[in-house]
Design a protein around this motif. Sequence first.
Motif, PDB file in Angstrom:
ATOM      1  N   ASP A   1      31.842 -15.543  23.996  1.00  0.00           N
ATOM      2  CA  ASP A   1      31.418 -16.218  25.220  1.00  0.00           C
ATOM      3  C   ASP A   1      32.474 -16.089  26.305  1.00  0.00           C
ATOM      4  O   ASP A   1      32.780 -17.042  27.027  1.00  0.00           O
ATOM      5  CB  ASP A   1      31.095 -17.678  24.913  1.00  0.00           C
TER       6      ASP A   1
ATOM      7  N   ASP B   1      27.604 -12.826  24.505  1.00  0.00           N
ATOM      8  CA  ASP B   1      27.673 -13.408  25.848  1.00  0.00           C
ATOM      9  C   ASP B   1      28.851 -12.790  26.591  1.00  0.00           C
ATOM     10  O   ASP B   1      29.730 -13.480  27.118  1.00  0.00           O
ATOM     11  CB  ASP B   1      27.759 -14.934  25.794  1.00  0.00           C
TER      12      ASP B   1
ATOM     13  N   TYR C   1      27.982 -13.223  31.651  1.00  0.00           N
ATOM     14  CA  TYR C   1      27.182 -14.346  32.142  1.00  0.00           C
ATOM     15  C   TYR C   1      26.703 -14.040  33.559  1.00  0.00           C
ATOM     16  O   TYR C   1      27.359 -13.316  34.286  1.00  0.00           O
ATOM     17  CB  TYR C   1      28.031 -15.623  32.183  1.00  0.00           C
TER      18      TYR C   1
ATOM     19  N   GLY D   1      24.777 -11.091  22.824  1.00  0.00           N
ATOM     20  CA  GLY D   1      24.478 -12.521  22.798  1.00  0.00           C
ATOM     21  C   GLY D   1      23.214 -12.807  23.584  1.00  0.00           C
ATOM     22  O   GLY D   1      22.662 -11.916  24.249  1.00  0.00           O
ATOM     23  N   ASN D   2      22.756 -14.039  23.544  1.00  0.00           N
ATOM     24  CA  ASN D   2      21.503 -14.360  24.227  1.00  0.00           C
ATOM     25  C   ASN D   2      21.614 -14.188  25.736  1.00  0.00           C
ATOM     26  O   ASN D   2      20.652 -13.782  26.401  1.00  0.00           O
ATOM     27  CB  ASN D   2      21.047 -15.781  23.885  1.00  0.00           C
ATOM     28  N   HIS D   3      22.788 -14.452  26.332  1.00  0.00           N
ATOM     29  CA  HIS D   3      22.937 -14.229  27.772  1.00  0.00           C
ATOM     30  C   HIS D   3      22.940 -12.732  28.086  1.00  0.00           C
ATOM     31  O   HIS D   3      22.473 -12.329  29.159  1.00  0.00           O
ATOM     32  CB  HIS D   3      24.213 -14.889  28.287  1.00  0.00           C
ATOM     33  N   ASP D   4      23.444 -11.910  27.196  1.00  0.00           N
ATOM     34  CA  ASP D   4      23.377 -10.460  27.397  1.00  0.00           C
ATOM     35  C   ASP D   4      21.946  -9.955  27.345  1.00  0.00           C
ATOM     36  O   ASP D   4      21.620  -8.934  27.953  1.00  0.00           O
ATOM     37  CB  ASP D   4      24.218  -9.744  26.326  1.00  0.00           C
TER      38      ASP D   4
ATOM     39  N   ARG E   1      19.616 -13.793  29.278  1.00  0.00           N
ATOM     40  CA  ARG E   1      19.504 -15.214  28.957  1.00  0.00           C
ATOM     41  C   ARG E   1      18.170 -15.501  28.270  1.00  0.00           C
ATOM     42  O   ARG E   1      17.409 -16.378  28.645  1.00  0.00           O
ATOM     43  CB  ARG E   1      19.666 -16.073  30.207  1.00  0.00           C
TER      44      ARG E   1
ATOM     45  N   HIS F   1      26.418 -13.396  17.036  1.00  0.00           N
ATOM     46  CA  HIS F   1      26.583 -14.350  18.132  1.00  0.00           C
ATOM     47  C   HIS F   1      26.241 -15.774  17.720  1.00  0.00           C
ATOM     48  O   HIS F   1      26.912 -16.724  18.123  1.00  0.00           O
ATOM     49  CB  HIS F   1      25.725 -13.963  19.332  1.00  0.00           C
TER      50      HIS F   1
ATOM     51  N   HIS G   1      28.642 -18.690  20.632  1.00  0.00           N
ATOM     52  CA  HIS G   1      27.475 -19.468  21.057  1.00  0.00           C
ATOM     53  C   HIS G   1      27.861 -20.881  21.482  1.00  0.00           C
ATOM     54  O   HIS G   1      27.589 -21.277  22.616  1.00  0.00           O
ATOM     55  CB  HIS G   1      26.423 -19.483  19.953  1.00  0.00           C
TER      56      HIS G   1
END
Length: 395
Positions: free
Chosen positions: A59, A93, A96, A134-137, A140, A237, A318
């Motif tokens: 992150d 992530d 961002y 990650g989820n933001h990558d 989001r 992640h 995360h």
Amino acid sequence: MRRSVRGRGRGRGGRIAAVASLWIGLQGCGAGGRASASAAPVPLAAAADIDVTLFLIGDAGAPAAPPDSEPVLVALRAAAAAAPHPVIVFLGDNVYPRGLPDSGAPGRLEAERRLDAEVGVIRTTGARGIFLPGNHDWDRQGPGGWDAIRRQQRFLAALGDSRFALLPGGGCPGPVVVDLTGVVRLVALDTEWWLHDGPKPTDPTSACPADSGGEVVDSLRAALRTAGRRAVVVVAHHPLESGGPHGGHFGWRDHVFPLREVKSWMWIPLPLIGSLYPIARENGISSEDAPSTAYRRMRAALDSAFAGARPLIYAAGHDHALQVITGTSARYELVSGAGIFGHLDRVTALDSTRFARSASGFMRVEFLRDGRARLGVTVVDRSGGSAEAFALWLE
């Protein structure tokens, strides 16, 4: 115990009692807000005995500007430059708030700057680097997620440096096996693949080696079974367990000041109404949180994959804190998602927590040639100074 309120209880006294009860409940939610556990001093490993130094940082995708001013990356660069045989894993992530936009999008240059700051640590230290999705990558977890993660992969590849890459690539779930030496096997997963609602590579049209839950589990079992004498570190992640918000743990500030989730400076009290947000998350409204159905399904699949041969470490980000947990699926479950100074979440100690702190920093694992492994948790201050807050020989 529930009691009915009648007569005057419906008036001012009843309202005061209700507010008092809520406050007591919120105080209970806040128990263990800053948790930590200490261990006896653990001696440092001799540099000549270290086969690989693995750095785990998650992150980190909104580093401070100008260049070389992000305290956590400053400390990471200094530590990696001095470490024997460094390998840095960015645990997702990496950019961002929504990954790497299209080349013509207004936020593209800023997104590139953020990713370049992380790449710069690898280049200046001579380390080997791995970037996890990650989820933001994945935009989001938005509908353009698959496109966004492939853009990030292409951007890193275009830099022309074989020392780092995005793994797994193509939006595939993995696993990707990387044998760092004869002592350590790294297994990389894209756990957002399990949770993403939008387009993603799935059977029967994808080019991924594994593109269904069953195939991922089978491949993970094979990666663990064939590791031989190597210690196995699974990196992803999303954590298996966490005492942070993504693990379903909230404190009274989350109930009273819910807008801080949007902007950290928004200390606007919203009692009662503010509780709707954390309560909804505690009940699994977001697939990115452990209580959700999708997350629980992913956790069950990974648990089954690890049942035959537990990895030494499962490391994730995360939640924006530093946590060392004695795991059930893996022997040690690490949460290292505090890669931006001051970008922190409240954390609660679980029954199996060995260390937890809402502090910026990263983790390092030194793998020795004789098969031993030493974990250290590094906390970073505003100036980029660092100190080891916790250490443990992994057994």
